[in-house]
Design a protein around this motif. Structure first.
Motif, PDB file in Angstrom:
ATOM      1  N   MET A  57       3.829   6.926   2.485  1.00  0.00           N
ATOM      2  CA  MET A  57       3.894   5.857   3.477  1.00  0.00           C
ATOM      3  C   MET A  57       3.705   4.549   2.713  1.00  0.00           C
ATOM      4  SD  MET A  57       4.275   4.625   6.482  1.00  0.00           S
ATOM      5  CE  MET A  57       4.306   6.079   7.510  1.00  0.00           C
ATOM      6  N   ILE A  58       4.733   3.699   2.751  1.00  0.00           N
ATOM      7  CA  ILE A  58       4.693   2.425   2.030  1.00  0.00           C
ATOM      8  C   ILE A  58       4.582   1.305   3.056  1.00  0.00           C
ATOM      9  CG2 ILE A  58       5.903   0.871   0.458  1.00  0.00           C
ATOM     10  CD1 ILE A  58       7.364   3.409  -0.591  1.00  0.00           C
ATOM     11  N   VAL A  59       3.488   0.576   3.013  1.00  0.00           N
ATOM     12  CA  VAL A  59       3.253  -0.540   3.925  1.00  0.00           C
ATOM     13  C   VAL A  59       3.367  -1.820   3.099  1.00  0.00           C
ATOM     14  CG1 VAL A  59       1.646  -1.616   5.537  1.00  0.00           C
ATOM     15  CG2 VAL A  59       1.716   0.884   5.324  1.00  0.00           C
ATOM     16  N   THR A  60       4.322  -2.664   3.469  1.00  0.00           N
ATOM     17  CA  THR A  60       4.561  -3.922   2.755  1.00  0.00           C
ATOM     18  C   THR A  60       3.983  -5.064   3.579  1.00  0.00           C
ATOM     19  OG1 THR A  60       6.569  -3.000   1.799  1.00  0.00           O
ATOM     20  CG2 THR A  60       6.338  -5.393   1.739  1.00  0.00           C
ATOM     21  N   MET A  61       3.144  -5.863   2.937  1.00  0.00           N
ATOM     22  CA  MET A  61       2.439  -6.946   3.618  1.00  0.00           C
ATOM     23  C   MET A  61       2.693  -8.257   2.898  1.00  0.00           C
ATOM     24  SD  MET A  61      -1.112  -4.807   4.100  1.00  0.00           S
ATOM     25  CE  MET A  61      -1.186  -4.557   2.342  1.00  0.00           C
ATOM     26  N   PRO A  62       3.487  -9.145   3.492  1.00  0.00           N
ATOM     27  CA  PRO A  62       3.727 -10.453   2.860  1.00  0.00           C
ATOM     28  C   PRO A  62       2.425 -11.244   2.739  1.00  0.00           C
ATOM     29  CG  PRO A  62       5.289 -10.050   4.634  1.00  0.00           C
ATOM     30  CD  PRO A  62       4.242  -8.984   4.726  1.00  0.00           C
ATOM     31  N   ILE A 100       0.867  -1.167   0.000  1.00  0.00           N
ATOM     32  CA  ILE A 100       0.000   0.000   0.000  1.00  0.00           C
ATOM     33  C   ILE A 100       0.906   1.220   0.000  1.00  0.00           C
ATOM     34  CG2 ILE A 100      -1.685   1.346   1.299  1.00  0.00           C
ATOM     35  CD1 ILE A 100      -2.756  -1.265   2.439  1.00  0.00           C
ATOM     36  N   SER A 101       0.716   2.102  -0.969  1.00  0.00           N
ATOM     37  CA  SER A 101       1.428   3.373  -1.018  1.00  0.00           C
ATOM     38  C   SER A 101       0.405   4.462  -0.742  1.00  0.00           C
ATOM     39  CB  SER A 101       2.070   3.593  -2.386  1.00  0.00           C
ATOM     40  OG  SER A 101       3.045   2.609  -2.636  1.00  0.00           O
ATOM     41  N   LEU A 102       0.505   5.072   0.429  1.00  0.00           N
ATOM     42  CA  LEU A 102      -0.428   6.111   0.846  1.00  0.00           C
ATOM     43  C   LEU A 102       0.267   7.455   0.674  1.00  0.00           C
ATOM     44  CD1 LEU A 102      -3.239   6.125   2.787  1.00  0.00           C
ATOM     45  CD2 LEU A 102      -1.587   7.335   4.178  1.00  0.00           C
ATOM     46  N   TYR A 103      -0.284   8.302  -0.163  1.00  0.00           N
ATOM     47  CA  TYR A 103       0.341   9.580  -0.487  1.00  0.00           C
ATOM     48  C   TYR A 103      -0.034  10.619   0.561  1.00  0.00           C
ATOM     49  CZ  TYR A 103       1.596   7.146  -4.617  1.00  0.00           C
ATOM     50  OH  TYR A 103       2.155   6.219  -5.460  1.00  0.00           O
ATOM     51  N   ILE A 162       4.287  -7.507   8.701  1.00  0.00           N
ATOM     52  CA  ILE A 162       4.034  -6.234   8.012  1.00  0.00           C
ATOM     53  C   ILE A 162       5.128  -5.243   8.370  1.00  0.00           C
ATOM     54  CG2 ILE A 162       2.462  -4.262   7.854  1.00  0.00           C
ATOM     55  CD1 ILE A 162       0.154  -6.235   8.296  1.00  0.00           C
ATOM     56  N   SER A 163       5.601  -4.493   7.377  1.00  0.00           N
ATOM     57  CA  SER A 163       6.605  -3.452   7.617  1.00  0.00           C
ATOM     58  C   SER A 163       6.142  -2.166   6.939  1.00  0.00           C
ATOM     59  CB  SER A 163       7.975  -3.878   7.092  1.00  0.00           C
ATOM     60  OG  SER A 163       7.931  -4.057   5.691  1.00  0.00           O
ATOM     61  N   ALA A 164       6.711  -1.027   7.389  1.00  0.00           N
ATOM     62  CA  ALA A 164       6.332   0.262   6.818  1.00  0.00           C
ATOM     63  C   ALA A 164       7.521   1.195   6.797  1.00  0.00           C
ATOM     64  CB  ALA A 164       5.196   0.880   7.631  1.00  0.00           C
ATOM     65  N   GLU A 165       7.516   2.087   5.795  1.00  0.00           N
ATOM     66  CA  GLU A 165       8.528   3.131   5.717  1.00  0.00           C
ATOM     67  C   GLU A 165       7.890   4.365   5.085  1.00  0.00           C
ATOM     68  OE1 GLU A 165      11.784   1.771   3.282  1.00  0.00           O
ATOM     69  OE2 GLU A 165      10.449   0.783   1.895  1.00  0.00           O
ATOM     70  N   TYR A 166       8.358   5.539   5.498  1.00  0.00           N
ATOM     71  CA  TYR A 166       7.854   6.807   4.978  1.00  0.00           C
ATOM     72  C   TYR A 166       8.976   7.458   4.193  1.00  0.00           C
ATOM     73  CZ  TYR A 166       5.558  11.406   5.055  1.00  0.00           C
ATOM     74  OH  TYR A 166       4.969  12.603   4.716  1.00  0.00           O
ATOM     75  N   ILE A 167       8.823   7.490   2.864  1.00  0.00           N
ATOM     76  CA  ILE A 167       9.866   8.000   1.978  1.00  0.00           C
ATOM     77  C   ILE A 167       9.260   9.033   1.038  1.00  0.00           C
ATOM     78  CG2 ILE A 167      11.528   7.388   0.177  1.00  0.00           C
ATOM     79  CD1 ILE A 167      11.559   4.549   1.323  1.00  0.00           C
ATOM     80  N   THR A 181       7.000  10.407  12.691  1.00  0.00           N
ATOM     81  CA  THR A 181       6.731   9.917  14.050  1.00  0.00           C
ATOM     82  C   THR A 181       5.269  10.081  14.463  1.00  0.00           C
ATOM     83  OG1 THR A 181       7.446  12.028  14.962  1.00  0.00           O
ATOM     84  CG2 THR A 181       9.100  10.272  14.835  1.00  0.00           C
ATOM     85  N   ASN A 182       4.482  10.826  13.704  1.00  0.00           N
ATOM     86  CA  ASN A 182       3.075  11.021  14.051  1.00  0.00           C
ATOM     87  C   ASN A 182       2.153   9.992  13.398  1.00  0.00           C
ATOM     88  OD1 ASN A 182       3.885  13.165  15.569  1.00  0.00           O
ATOM     89  ND2 ASN A 182       3.169  14.719  14.152  1.00  0.00           N
ATOM     90  N   PHE A 183       2.726   9.065  12.607  1.00  0.00           N
ATOM     91  CA  PHE A 183       1.944   7.993  12.011  1.00  0.00           C
ATOM     92  C   PHE A 183       1.778   6.864  13.015  1.00  0.00           C
ATOM     93  CE2 PHE A 183       3.198   9.930   8.017  1.00  0.00           C
ATOM     94  CZ  PHE A 183       2.078   9.731   7.221  1.00  0.00           C
ATOM     95  N   LYS A 184       0.646   6.193  12.950  1.00  0.00           N
ATOM     96  CA  LYS A 184       0.418   4.981  13.737  1.00  0.00           C
ATOM     97  C   LYS A 184      -0.204   3.962  12.793  1.00  0.00           C
ATOM     98  CE  LYS A 184      -1.968   2.942  17.608  1.00  0.00           C
ATOM     99  NZ  LYS A 184      -3.031   3.081  18.595  1.00  0.00           N
ATOM    100  N   ILE A 185       0.453   2.808  12.685  1.00  0.00           N
ATOM    101  CA  ILE A 185      -0.048   1.729  11.836  1.00  0.00           C
ATOM    102  C   ILE A 185      -0.337   0.543  12.739  1.00  0.00           C
ATOM    103  CG2 ILE A 185       0.478   0.196   9.903  1.00  0.00           C
ATOM    104  CD1 ILE A 185       2.325   2.429   8.865  1.00  0.00           C
ATOM    105  N   SER A 186      -1.542   0.013  12.633  1.00  0.00           N
ATOM    106  CA  SER A 186      -1.928  -1.094  13.503  1.00  0.00           C
ATOM    107  C   SER A 186      -2.780  -2.096  12.736  1.00  0.00           C
ATOM    108  CB  SER A 186      -2.708  -0.562  14.714  1.00  0.00           C
ATOM    109  OG  SER A 186      -3.886   0.096  14.295  1.00  0.00           O
TER     110      SER A 186
END
Length: 153
Positions: A133-138, A61-64, A124-129, A71-76
């Protein structure tokens, strides 16, 4: 609910103006392509655009969401629903912050995606570049099997 948040049956089934009516709309949501607050997964004026990419082994998921603080993002993940939330800090309303014109102001939002057992949630992993916000889900190999062809006799 204001007029901007109302929707027709067709829009709620297939997404805003018909978008999201593909294989991901059914896979990631129970009622159209997005779930969460409002008919399209967030407050109408602050809905962040998202793309969902599928490879052989993962969903991404690429969230623009440009101009935000990582640091203000929360992914759950809870009850097989992935939620990406952003809590905007209270604005510094000092005398120095007088805009002649302002179109952008960071604000809080939340987007939710139903996973339907298709993802290994523990990995699940995430990075903000660069504002994305890119969330990778195997993929879960037990529930992601290719379609099988049936011979007709």
């Amino acid at each position: 609910m204001n007029n901007q948040q109302t929707t027709t049956d067709n829009q709620s089934q297939y997404g805003y103006r018909g978008r999201g009516c593909g294989p991901f709309s059914k896979m990631f949501s129970g009622k159209g392509p997005f779930s969460g607050k409002g008919p399209w997964g967030g407050a109408f004026g602050n809905r962040k655009a998202a793309n969902i990419e599928e490879t052989d082994s993962v969903f991404k998921i690429s969230l623009y969401a440009a101009g935000l603080v990582k640091t203000n993002f929360k992914i759950s993940v809870s009850n097989d629903i992935l939620t990406i939330a952003y809590n905007a800090p209270e604005g510094n309303k000092s005398e120095e912050s007088k805009f002649a014109y302002q179109e952008y102001q960071p604000s809080s939002f939340e987007r939710s995606f139903q996973l339907n057992g298709k993802v290994l949630t523990d990995s699940i992993s995430a990075e903000y570049i660069d504002g994305v916000m890119i969330v990778t889900m195997p993929k879960n190999p037990d529930t992601n099997r290719p379609a099988q062809e049936v011979n007709v006799n």
